[in-house]
Design a protein around this motif. Structure first.
Motif, PDB file in Angstrom:
ATOM      1  N   ASN A   1     -47.268 -23.180  33.057  1.00  0.00           N
ATOM      2  CA  ASN A   1     -45.916 -22.643  33.162  1.00  0.00           C
ATOM      3  C   ASN A   1     -45.974 -21.278  33.848  1.00  0.00           C
ATOM      4  O   ASN A   1     -47.047 -20.808  34.267  1.00  0.00           O
ATOM      5  N   ALA A   2     -44.823 -20.609  33.956  1.00  0.00           N
ATOM      6  CA  ALA A   2     -44.747 -19.331  34.685  1.00  0.00           C
ATOM      7  C   ALA A   2     -45.642 -18.253  34.073  1.00  0.00           C
ATOM      8  O   ALA A   2     -46.363 -17.551  34.807  1.00  0.00           O
ATOM      9  N   PRO A   3     -45.649 -18.034  32.736  1.00  0.00           N
ATOM     10  CA  PRO A   3     -46.529 -17.004  32.168  1.00  0.00           C
ATOM     11  C   PRO A   3     -48.005 -17.267  32.450  1.00  0.00           C
ATOM     12  O   PRO A   3     -48.740 -16.353  32.820  1.00  0.00           O
ATOM     13  N   LEU A   4     -48.456 -18.514  32.258  1.00  0.00           N
ATOM     14  CA  LEU A   4     -49.865 -18.824  32.515  1.00  0.00           C
ATOM     15  C   LEU A   4     -50.218 -18.640  33.991  1.00  0.00           C
ATOM     16  O   LEU A   4     -51.264 -18.088  34.328  1.00  0.00           O
ATOM     17  N   ALA A   5     -49.358 -19.102  34.876  1.00  0.00           N
ATOM     18  CA  ALA A   5     -49.623 -18.975  36.308  1.00  0.00           C
ATOM     19  C   ALA A   5     -49.633 -17.511  36.735  1.00  0.00           C
ATOM     20  O   ALA A   5     -50.468 -17.089  37.547  1.00  0.00           O
ATOM     21  N   SER A   6     -48.713 -16.719  36.187  1.00  0.00           N
ATOM     22  CA  SER A   6     -48.671 -15.285  36.520  1.00  0.00           C
ATOM     23  C   SER A   6     -49.917 -14.577  36.016  1.00  0.00           C
ATOM     24  O   SER A   6     -50.509 -13.744  36.713  1.00  0.00           O
TER      25      SER A   6
ATOM     26  N   ALA B   1     -45.544 -11.855  42.813  1.00  0.00           N
ATOM     27  CA  ALA B   1     -45.267 -12.148  41.399  1.00  0.00           C
ATOM     28  C   ALA B   1     -43.889 -12.784  41.247  1.00  0.00           C
ATOM     29  O   ALA B   1     -43.704 -13.725  40.459  1.00  0.00           O
ATOM     30  N   ILE B   2     -42.916 -12.281  41.991  1.00  0.00           N
ATOM     31  CA  ILE B   2     -41.562 -12.856  41.957  1.00  0.00           C
ATOM     32  C   ILE B   2     -41.590 -14.295  42.457  1.00  0.00           C
ATOM     33  O   ILE B   2     -40.949 -15.193  41.894  1.00  0.00           O
ATOM     34  N   VAL B   3     -42.369 -14.535  43.518  1.00  0.00           N
ATOM     35  CA  VAL B   3     -42.479 -15.885  44.066  1.00  0.00           C
ATOM     36  C   VAL B   3     -43.061 -16.841  43.028  1.00  0.00           C
ATOM     37  O   VAL B   3     -42.542 -17.952  42.813  1.00  0.00           O
ATOM     38  N   VAL B   4     -44.139 -16.418  42.362  1.00  0.00           N
ATOM     39  CA  VAL B   4     -44.797 -17.290  41.382  1.00  0.00           C
ATOM     40  C   VAL B   4     -43.859 -17.640  40.235  1.00  0.00           C
ATOM     41  O   VAL B   4     -43.740 -18.806  39.836  1.00  0.00           O
ATOM     42  N   VAL B   5     -43.183 -16.630  39.693  1.00  0.00           N
ATOM     43  CA  VAL B   5     -42.274 -16.881  38.571  1.00  0.00           C
ATOM     44  C   VAL B   5     -41.161 -17.842  38.979  1.00  0.00           C
ATOM     45  O   VAL B   5     -40.785 -18.754  38.219  1.00  0.00           O
ATOM     46  N   ASN B   6     -40.641 -17.672  40.174  1.00  0.00           N
ATOM     47  CA  ASN B   6     -39.555 -18.542  40.634  1.00  0.00           C
ATOM     48  C   ASN B   6     -40.044 -19.963  40.940  1.00  0.00           C
ATOM     49  O   ASN B   6     -39.330 -20.940  40.679  1.00  0.00           O
ATOM     50  N   VAL B   7     -41.260 -20.077  41.461  1.00  0.00           N
ATOM     51  CA  VAL B   7     -41.805 -21.407  41.758  1.00  0.00           C
ATOM     52  C   VAL B   7     -41.968 -22.217  40.475  1.00  0.00           C
ATOM     53  O   VAL B   7     -41.730 -23.437  40.453  1.00  0.00           O
ATOM     54  N   PHE B   8     -42.366 -21.539  39.381  1.00  0.00           N
ATOM     55  CA  PHE B   8     -42.610 -22.245  38.127  1.00  0.00           C
ATOM     56  C   PHE B   8     -41.395 -22.233  37.204  1.00  0.00           C
ATOM     57  O   PHE B   8     -41.518 -22.573  36.038  1.00  0.00           O
TER      58      PHE B   8
ATOM     59  N   LEU C   1     -53.201 -24.291  41.942  1.00  0.00           N
ATOM     60  CA  LEU C   1     -53.928 -24.582  40.712  1.00  0.00           C
ATOM     61  C   LEU C   1     -52.983 -24.698  39.526  1.00  0.00           C
ATOM     62  O   LEU C   1     -53.169 -25.564  38.649  1.00  0.00           O
ATOM     63  N   GLY C   2     -51.964 -23.825  39.484  1.00  0.00           N
ATOM     64  CA  GLY C   2     -50.998 -23.889  38.395  1.00  0.00           C
ATOM     65  C   GLY C   2     -50.263 -25.214  38.363  1.00  0.00           C
ATOM     66  O   GLY C   2     -50.062 -25.812  37.297  1.00  0.00           O
ATOM     67  N   LYS C   3     -49.858 -25.707  39.524  1.00  0.00           N
ATOM     68  CA  LYS C   3     -49.171 -27.000  39.611  1.00  0.00           C
ATOM     69  C   LYS C   3     -50.118 -28.136  39.212  1.00  0.00           C
ATOM     70  O   LYS C   3     -49.740 -29.070  38.489  1.00  0.00           O
TER      71      LYS C   3
ATOM     72  N   LEU D   1     -62.578 -23.717  29.073  1.00  0.00           N
ATOM     73  CA  LEU D   1     -63.263 -23.287  30.295  1.00  0.00           C
ATOM     74  C   LEU D   1     -62.421 -23.510  31.539  1.00  0.00           C
ATOM     75  O   LEU D   1     -62.648 -22.861  32.566  1.00  0.00           O
ATOM     76  N   VAL D   2     -61.437 -24.405  31.473  1.00  0.00           N
ATOM     77  CA  VAL D   2     -60.646 -24.737  32.660  1.00  0.00           C
ATOM     78  C   VAL D   2     -59.908 -23.508  33.184  1.00  0.00           C
ATOM     79  O   VAL D   2     -59.878 -23.250  34.399  1.00  0.00           O
ATOM     80  N   LEU D   3     -59.302 -22.730  32.268  1.00  0.00           N
ATOM     81  CA  LEU D   3     -58.575 -21.528  32.687  1.00  0.00           C
ATOM     82  C   LEU D   3     -59.521 -20.524  33.331  1.00  0.00           C
ATOM     83  O   LEU D   3     -59.201 -19.913  34.358  1.00  0.00           O
ATOM     84  N   PHE D   4     -60.695 -20.370  32.737  1.00  0.00           N
ATOM     85  CA  PHE D   4     -61.691 -19.450  33.301  1.00  0.00           C
ATOM     86  C   PHE D   4     -62.094 -19.886  34.715  1.00  0.00           C
ATOM     87  O   PHE D   4     -62.174 -19.070  35.637  1.00  0.00           O
ATOM     88  N   LEU D   5     -62.352 -21.190  34.887  1.00  0.00           N
ATOM     89  CA  LEU D   5     -62.758 -21.700  36.206  1.00  0.00           C
ATOM     90  C   LEU D   5     -61.628 -21.574  37.228  1.00  0.00           C
ATOM     91  O   LEU D   5     -61.879 -21.288  38.402  1.00  0.00           O
ATOM     92  N   ALA D   6     -60.393 -21.786  36.759  1.00  0.00           N
ATOM     93  CA  ALA D   6     -59.256 -21.615  37.672  1.00  0.00           C
ATOM     94  C   ALA D   6     -59.177 -20.174  38.156  1.00  0.00           C
ATOM     95  O   ALA D   6     -58.925 -19.906  39.344  1.00  0.00           O
ATOM     96  N   GLY D   7     -59.403 -19.243  37.246  1.00  0.00           N
ATOM     97  CA  GLY D   7     -59.417 -17.832  37.641  1.00  0.00           C
ATOM     98  C   GLY D   7     -60.521 -17.536  38.634  1.00  0.00           C
ATOM     99  O   GLY D   7     -60.344 -16.747  39.574  1.00  0.00           O
TER     100      GLY D   7
END
Length: 560
Positions: free
Chosen positions: A116-121, A553-560, A109-111, A476-482
């Protein structure tokens, strides 16, 4: 209104109790068969009341959480240990799979949304309701070497994403698991919890019953064949299936407590105690049954007695019964034998061990005699062993707080995992060594419900402003993604748990809540199931998700 707002802002404890009161009140309301439940209602009340700006000390939230986790661990400690011995590994694999699914969903969903990394985390942490992700990702940002202002902006962005996605992560998972999943999968949660508790010996009594295995009845002695005989002779004649406890020779005469050498008188009213089968088999041999309330009003007690006397350890149950339940305990009945909270077969050849619990019933003075002879009388008390509870939380939390650094990244189980593990250990110790550590059932209810809903109230009050602000900024997009991050692992978990791992329904729902690290869902499951059985599935997944999601969490930050 201005006075009320200012007072609530100044005295946050009032806002907290207002949130709890509204949550419990509205959560117990039903519209037909629909009910939000106390947990969900408390969170919504917190989000609403928190709009005036309520900031509670972080230690308050942590304290409530520790109370809750210890109490649920204490309640199911023995059952959890037995479950780990039998099916612990499948629960471990199940939890890891759900953690991977949740992380993969957040990354996809983040991609897709260009986060970015903060939002995805923040999306993963809030949607998965796992604060470990937020903590590890925050630490990674702080150690990344980016400029101070940029770092603060990234941390704020992460917190907003967490605040926007966390409420549905809590409410949605709780409602899906406790209310929707049982209907879709075709089972009644309360019945499944009761069935599991009955088959595996966990939890307390399911409810009151009208059946009484042992009782006492009054008969007027009209059988001349029994008149003139001693109590011992009569009881021997009836194979000691019934016992003559008391006698009133004539109407209005004083009541006599019968000993073995007491001689029965024709026409007297006698109080006879025994098992239902024995009373029914021999009632016609005494005479007509009569109503003599004072004669039958002798104090009785059902008591759990812990075997601590070495003289009775390693003896057969039959030897113990013959020795104690003849004299001094004439007329005392053995109801059950438990070992480490598991009922044992009532067979004469069963070897009695130190620490076994014999549940006995009889006249109080006779029960007391047996208790003194066997060991420790574990009578119900109103007070809790707070030294035991506090020590358990302290030791467990200290162990959970131990932090190991790998490549400068901190890893820790966390004090929350320490608290629930401490509760499991303490509950198991209490079940196997019943001479200490008692916490009455009513006190466990308070620790459980006030702890959970106090924690949820703190979360709602603290996240209220960030939730609204985040919705305004990211829509609403962020809420729906969550919501997607919340629901996908649960749906996958329900399918896998039911058809691949084949977990019992009550354990499956608890395992989903634990692997998704959603405490609110556990509380909702306990409420709907009227049982602590789901905690057996919850504890393993929750502990694992704390560790696995730190790595994710480490994986997500590194992916983004």
């Amino acid at each position: 209104m201005e006075y009320i707002v200012e007072t609530l802002q100044k005295h946050q404890e009032i806002a907290l109790f207002l949130t709890l009161g509204v949550g419990f009140w509205f959560g117990n309301k039903k519209l037909g068969s629909f009910s939000l439940g106390v947990v969900t209602s408390t969170l919504l009340a917190g989000l609403l009341i928190g709009q005036i700006g309520i900031k509670l000390p972080g230690v308050m939230q942590a304290t409530f959480f520790a109370m809750f986790l210890f109490s649920v661990g204490y309640s199911v400690g023995p059952g959890f240990i037995r479950a780990m011995r039998s099916d612990g590994l499948p629960q471990v694999v199940f939890a890891v799979i759900l953690c991977f699914v949740g992380t993969a969903t957040a990354i996809a969903l983040g991609k897709l949304l260009g986060y970015n990394a903060p939002l995805a985390s923040g999306l993963l942490s809030g949607g998965y309701t796992n604060s470990t992700v937020l903590g590890v990702a925050t630490d990674l940002v702080r150690q990344s070497g980016i400029a101070g202002a940029q770092a603060q902006s990234a941390l704020a962005l992460m917190s907003v994403a967490y605040a926007v996605t966390y409420p549905f992560g809590t409410v949605g998972s709780a409602y899906l698991l406790a209310n929707i999943a049982p209907k879709l999968m075709g089972f009644d949660l309360a019945q499944e919890c009761e069935k599991y508790a009955r088959e595996h010996g966990v939890g307390g009594a399911i409810g009151a019953t009208a059946y009484r295995e042992y009782s006492a009845r009054a008969f007027r002695l009209s059988n001349t064949a029994l008149a003139g005989k001693t109590v011992l002779e009569v009881e021997t004649l009836f194979n000691h299936e019934v016992f003559v406890r008391r006698m009133r020779v004539t109407e209005g005469a004083a009541i006599v407590d019968c000993a073995r050498d007491t001689v029965l008188t024709e026409g007297a009213v006698v109080a006879v105690s025994g098992g239902l089968a024995g009373l029914l088999a021999h009632e016609d041999r005494f005479g007509p049954e009569v109503k003599d309330v004072p004669l039958l009003e002798f104090p009785t007690e059902q008591l759990d007695v812990v075997v601590t006397n070495k003289g009775y350890a390693d003896k057969n149950l039959g030897e113990v019964v013959d020795t104690l339940f003849g004299q001094p305990g004439r007329g005392v009945f053995l109801l059950k034998v438990t070992r480490a909270d598991v009922s044992q077969p009532m067979q004469r050849e069963l070897q009695v061990k130190r620490g076994d619990v014999l549940t006995i019933l009889g006249a109080r003075q006779d029960v007391d005699k047996i208790a003194k002879e066997l060991g420790y009388a574990d009578r119900p008390v109103q007070s809790s062993d707070m030294v035991f509870m506090a020590s358990g939380i302290v030791i467990g939390s200290l162990i959970g707080a131990i932090t190991i650094h790998i490549n400068h990244i901190p890893f820790s189980l966390g004090t929350a995992v320490g608290a629930i593990v401490a509760g499991i250990v303490c509950g198991y110790l209490r079940a196997t060594r019943r001479t200490f550590g008692r916490i009455p059932e009513a006190a466990v209810w308070v620790f459980n419900n006030v702890g959970l809903n106090g924690f949820i109230a703190c979360v709602g009050l603290d996240a209220a402003l960030g939730f609204v602000g985040g919705l305004k900024q990211y829509g609403l997009v962020l809420f729906l993604a969550g919501a997607v991050v919340t629901l996908v692992p649960l749906i996958v978990g329900l399918v896998l748990g039911r058809y691949v791992f084949k977990f019992p329904p009550a354990i499956l729902l608890g395992a989903c809540a634990g692997a998704r690290s959603t405490t609110a869902a556990l509380g909702a499951l306990q409420q709907e199931g009227k049982s602590n059985v789901p905690v057996i599935g919850y504890a393993t997944g929750y502990a694992l998700s704390r560790v696995v999601m730190a790595l994710m969490a480490i994986v997500v930050v590194n992916v983004f």
